[in-house]
Design a protein around this motif. Structure first.
Motif, PDB file in Angstrom:
ATOM      1  N   ALA B 271      33.737  -5.689   7.432  1.00 27.67           N
ATOM      2  CA  ALA B 271      33.703  -6.562   6.259  1.00 27.67           C
ATOM      3  C   ALA B 271      33.630  -8.006   6.728  1.00 27.67           C
ATOM      4  O   ALA B 271      34.212  -8.356   7.754  1.00 27.67           O
ATOM      5  N   PHE B 272      32.916  -8.845   5.996  1.00 30.75           N
ATOM      6  CA  PHE B 272      32.718 -10.235   6.387  1.00 30.75           C
ATOM      7  C   PHE B 272      33.046 -11.190   5.237  1.00 30.75           C
ATOM      8  O   PHE B 272      33.011 -10.821   4.067  1.00 30.75           O
ATOM      9  N   ILE B 273      33.323 -12.431   5.624  1.00 32.71           N
ATOM     10  CA  ILE B 273      33.490 -13.511   4.638  1.00 32.71           C
ATOM     11  C   ILE B 273      33.210 -14.832   5.341  1.00 32.71           C
ATOM     12  O   ILE B 273      33.482 -14.980   6.537  1.00 32.71           O
ATOM     13  N   HIS B 274      32.639 -15.778   4.631  1.00 31.61           N
ATOM     14  CA  HIS B 274      32.372 -17.100   5.208  1.00 31.61           C
ATOM     15  C   HIS B 274      33.616 -17.978   5.089  1.00 31.61           C
ATOM     16  O   HIS B 274      34.355 -17.876   4.119  1.00 31.61           O
ATOM     17  N   ILE B 275      33.815 -18.857   6.073  1.00 32.81           N
ATOM     18  CA  ILE B 275      35.014 -19.714   6.099  1.00 32.81           C
ATOM     19  C   ILE B 275      35.146 -20.566   4.827  1.00 32.81           C
ATOM     20  O   ILE B 275      36.258 -20.797   4.337  1.00 32.81           O
ATOM     21  N   GLN B 276      34.015 -20.965   4.254  1.00 36.14           N
ATOM     22  CA  GLN B 276      34.069 -21.743   3.007  1.00 36.14           C
ATOM     23  C   GLN B 276      34.676 -20.899   1.875  1.00 36.14           C
ATOM     24  O   GLN B 276      35.429 -21.407   1.039  1.00 36.14           O
ATOM     25  N   ASP B 277      34.354 -19.603   1.885  1.00 36.16           N
ATOM     26  CA  ASP B 277      34.914 -18.708   0.867  1.00 36.16           C
ATOM     27  C   ASP B 277      36.369 -18.352   1.160  1.00 36.16           C
ATOM     28  O   ASP B 277      37.158 -18.122   0.245  1.00 36.16           O
TER      29      ASP B 277
END
Lengths: 407, 407
Positions: B271-277
Motif C-alpha cells: 500500500a502507498f501514500i504520498h507525503i502530502q497526503d
C-alpha cells in the motif's frame, strides 16, 4: 536432556529446576536474582526463608549427588552473555520463566510498568533470538499467563491456541481465518505476556522454531516433593499485596485471626494450579514431541476455575475464619462466565491435577504455622489501585512511587 | 488546538508539524533527534540536506511568522520530562510519531532489534501513561503501519479495526466475538507496531482514552507545500537499503543509470501514500470527532495498493530505465492477494488522494536531479537479510553488527 531454566531462582523456576534435575536432566539456571532485589526494595519478604542460590544448589548436590549449574545473567539486557551460554552449554531445551510476574507491581508506577514491559518482552526476545541464531532445533517452553484473555463475560469455551473463525467482509464475501481469540489483558504485566505471544508467533512462523506456550493459572501451594527435602531448598511463600496470591493471603489472614479480605463481590472467576502440578506440567511439556506446524503450541496449564469467593469460603470453613469484603483496588469485572479449554494436558496423560478440595491446604497451613513469627500484617492491605477511577494528577508526579529498579 | 508532535523532526513528523502549524494550531515538537544520530552511525545520509531543528524552526518563523516550540526529550526513556511537558503545555491532542521506523534496521542485529522493540513500545507506553495520568481528554493520534497484517494471501477485504467473527467451541456452541484480524508482522519493526496496538487497546478499554490509530502504507514523495518554501525546511529523502523506500530507490537508480533493482518476483503487493497526503490525513484525523466507543479508531491511511513490479514498470517507462530482478533479501510471500478497506478517510471527505499515476514523480526526479552529486551508490544494495535461510552462527557472534544506539 540439557535444559536451561531462565528465572530458575524464582517461585516457579526453582522447583522446576529441582524437578527436572531429579528427572535426570542436566540443568543450567540462568537468573539475575531480580526477585530477591525487588523483595528487598519493597521490604516484602517471603514468609519462608530463602537461602542463597549457591547454598540452594550446594544442598541439592549434597542430598542427591545431582549438579545444577548457575549463571547470573540479565537475560533482558545482556544478549551477548545469553548467547555465550547457549553456544557453550548447547541445550536441547530452554524453559523460559524469567519475568517480572506481579500484576500489581506492573501497575505501581511508570517505572515499574515500563520495567515490566521491557524486561519481560526483551527477555523473551533475546531467548528467541539466541535460539534462532544458534540452533533452531532447541525447543522453547515459555511460561505464559492465562490472564492474557482478560475477564470479559464469555459464554463459550476459550480454545487452546488457534481456532477457525468466519467473517463477512465489506463486499459481503464470507471468509475463514485461523487465530486466537482477542486478548484483553487488564494489567501491564498481562499485557507484557500478550506481547510475548506475538514474539513467539513471529519466531515460530518466520523461523520454524519449536515453541510451547503454557498459559498458566494462579499458582497455589509452596513446596514440591523436591523443595521439601531441606529447609535450604525451601520455595518462596509470598502473601503481600504485590506478589502474594489470593490463597496464600487468605490462609495467612485466617491463621493470624484477621478476617479474610475478598476484593469486591468475589464472583471474579480465576484459574488455579498447585505448584507441584506446575512442575509436572512443565516436565510434560518439555518431553512432549509435537509435530512442528509453524504455530506455537498453546496449552492451558490449569487444574480448575473457581470464584475468589468460593476459595475464601473454602479457607474460612476449614480454618474457622471470618470473611470481609473490601473495596476492590482493581477496577475489574466482578461477575462473568469464564470457561477454559484444557484438553491438551489431559491428552498428554495429566488427568490427576490437584484441586483445592484435595487437602493440600494442610501444607500451606503448616508453612504459615511454622513461620507465624515472620508475618508482617502491614504488607497485606492493598495499596496499589488501578482502573478508570484511580486518581489522576494535575501536576508532575514527583511523588509517584520511585523504585531503584533491578536489571 | 494545542498539539504535541512526538518525532516531529522526522520524515513524517517534520512536514506534519509544519502543516498543522500552517493550519493555525499551536505546535510543540518533542523529539530526541534519533533519526539524525542513526543516519550518522550508519553513514547513510538523506539525499536532501537536512538543516538543524533550530534552523528549521527559525526559518519557518521568518517565512510565516508562526512559532513552533521544540523540546529534546527521549520519549521512550524519560517519562518524567514527557509528563512535565504534557502538564505544562496542556495539549488538546498528541500526534505520536516518535519511533524507529525502518524494518531492515530492526533486523540488522540483536541490538538494533531490541532497540526498535523497546524504543517504540516504551515511547507509546509513556505517551499513553502521561495522557492517562494528566488528562484523559487529550486525543491521541498514533501513526501505525499497515504492515502489521503481514502479507499472507487473503481473498477478503481487511477491515479497518474490529469486525464480527463467528466461531464454534469445543462443545459445539456457536459464538460471536469482535476483534481485528490476526496480525502477522514480518519484521521486528512491524512487530513493535503490532505490540503498540495492544497498548492502545489497553488504555482505550481500561481508561476510555480517545485514540485514533493510522495504519499507514509506504510513503513516497519528499516535499509538501510547506517544506517546499525554503531549502532550510526541506524534508528527508532516504534511498539507502535501510531507510530508503522502494520508489525513492527506483528513481535514484534510474536517474543514475543503474538498473532498477526489484527484490524477487516483484509481485509483492504494498500500500502507498504520498507525503502530502500523509500530512492531510493526519490533520483530518486530528480534527475528526468520533464518539468514544472504548475501541481504538483504526483507519487505513493509504491511497492505493500496487505490486512492487508495477511501481518499477512505471518508473522504468517514465525514466527510460532498465529493471533487474535480484535475489530477495527478505524471505517473504512474493505473490498474494491483498485488499485493504479504506472507507474511513473517504467518509471524512478525503477522496482525492494522490496515486503514482498523478505526475508527482516529477517532484522526486527534481529532488534527485538537484542532488545527483550527493548520491552514494554503495548504500543502495541490500546487505541486511532475514528469514529462514539467513545464516546461523555456531559460535558467539562478536562480529554481529554493533551499533552505538541512540536514546
Amino acid at each position: 536432556m540439557k535444559i536451561i531454566v531462565t528465572g530458575g531462582d524464582g517461585f516457579c523456576g526453582w522447583p522446576t529446576s529441582l524437578h527436572l534435575s531429579n528427572a535426570g536432566h542436566d540443568i543450567l539456571i540462568v537468573d539475575n536474582l531480580s526477585r530477591r532485589s525487588i523483595a528487598k526494595t519493597l521490604s516484602y519478604e517471603s514468609l519462608t526463608e530463602i537461602h542463597s542460590i549457591s547454598k540452594r544448589i550446594a544442598k541439592w548436590h549434597e542430598l542427591t549427588g545431582l549438579k545444577i549449574a548457575f549463571k547470573n545473567i540479565d537475560v533482558a539486557s545482556d544478549y551477548e552473555s545469553l548467547l555465550d551460554v547457549v553456544t557453550s552449554f548447547k541445550p536441547d531445551c530452554i524453559v523460559h520463566l524469567a519475568a517480572q510476574r506481579s500484576a500489581p507491581y506492573s501497575m505501581m508506577s511508570a517505572q515499574s510498568g515500563n520495567y515490566t514491559l521491557s524486561n519481560n518482552v526483551l527477555a523473551a526476545s533475546n531467548v528467541l533470538r539466541a535460539i534462532e541464531r544458534h540452533n533452531r532445533d532447541i525447543k522453547l517452553v515459555h511460561l505464559g499467563s492465562i490472564g492474557v484473555y482478560g475477564y470479559e463475560d464469555r459464554a463459550f469455551e476459550i480454545p487452546e491456541g488457534k481456532t477457525a473463525f468466519t467473517g463477512i467482509d465489506h463486499n459481503n464475501e464470507c471468509y475463514t481465518l485461523h487465530g486466537q481469540i482477542p486478548f484483553n489483558p487488564t494489567s501491564i504485566y498481562h499485557l507484557s505476556k500478550s506481547q510475548i505471544t506475538s514474539l513467539l508467533n513471529f519466531y515460530s512462523q518466520n523461523y520454524g522454531l519449536d515453541i510451547t506456550d503454557l498459559y498458566q493459572g494462579i499458582v497455589w501451594g509452596t513446596q514440591t516433593a523436591e523443595t521439601k527435602l531441606s529447609a535450604a531448598l525451601s520455595n518462596r511463600f509470598d502473601y503481600d499485596e504485590i506478589y502474594g496470591t489470593v490463597l496464600n493471603r487468605f490462609v495467612v489472614q485466617a491463621q493470624s485471626g484477621i478476617p479474610i479480605s475478598v476484593y469486591g463481590k468475589g464472583e471474579q472467576t480465576r484459574a488455579f494450579i498447585h505448584i507441584q502440578d506446575t512442575v509436572r506440567c512443565i516436565e510434560t511439556a518439555v518431553n512432549a514431541r509435537v509435530a512442528r506446524s509453524g504455530d506455537v503450541d498453546v496449552m492451558h496449564q490449569i487444574s480448575e476455575t473457581r470464584t475468589v469467593k468460593s476459595v475464601a469460603d473454602h479457607v474460612a470453613k476449614l480454618m474457622n475464619a471470618d470473611i470481609k469484603h473490601i473495596v476492590n483496588p482493581r477496577e475489574e469485572n466482578e461477575e462473568h462466565r469464564y470457561i477454559l479449554a484444557s484438553q491438551k494436558f489431559s491428552q498428554l496423560g495429566m488427568n490427576d491435577l490437584n484441586t483445592l478440595g484435595d487437602n493440600l491446604l494442610d501444607e500451606i497451613q503448616n508453612v504459615v504455622n511454622k513461620h507465624l513469627y515472620r508475618i508482617d500484617r502491614a504488607c497485606i492491605e492493598p495499596k496499589v489501585k488501578w482502573g478508570k477511577s484511580a486518581k489522576q494528577v494535575s501536576e508532575p508526579v514527583k511523588s509517584e512511587v520511585e523504585l531503584s529498579l533491578v536489571g
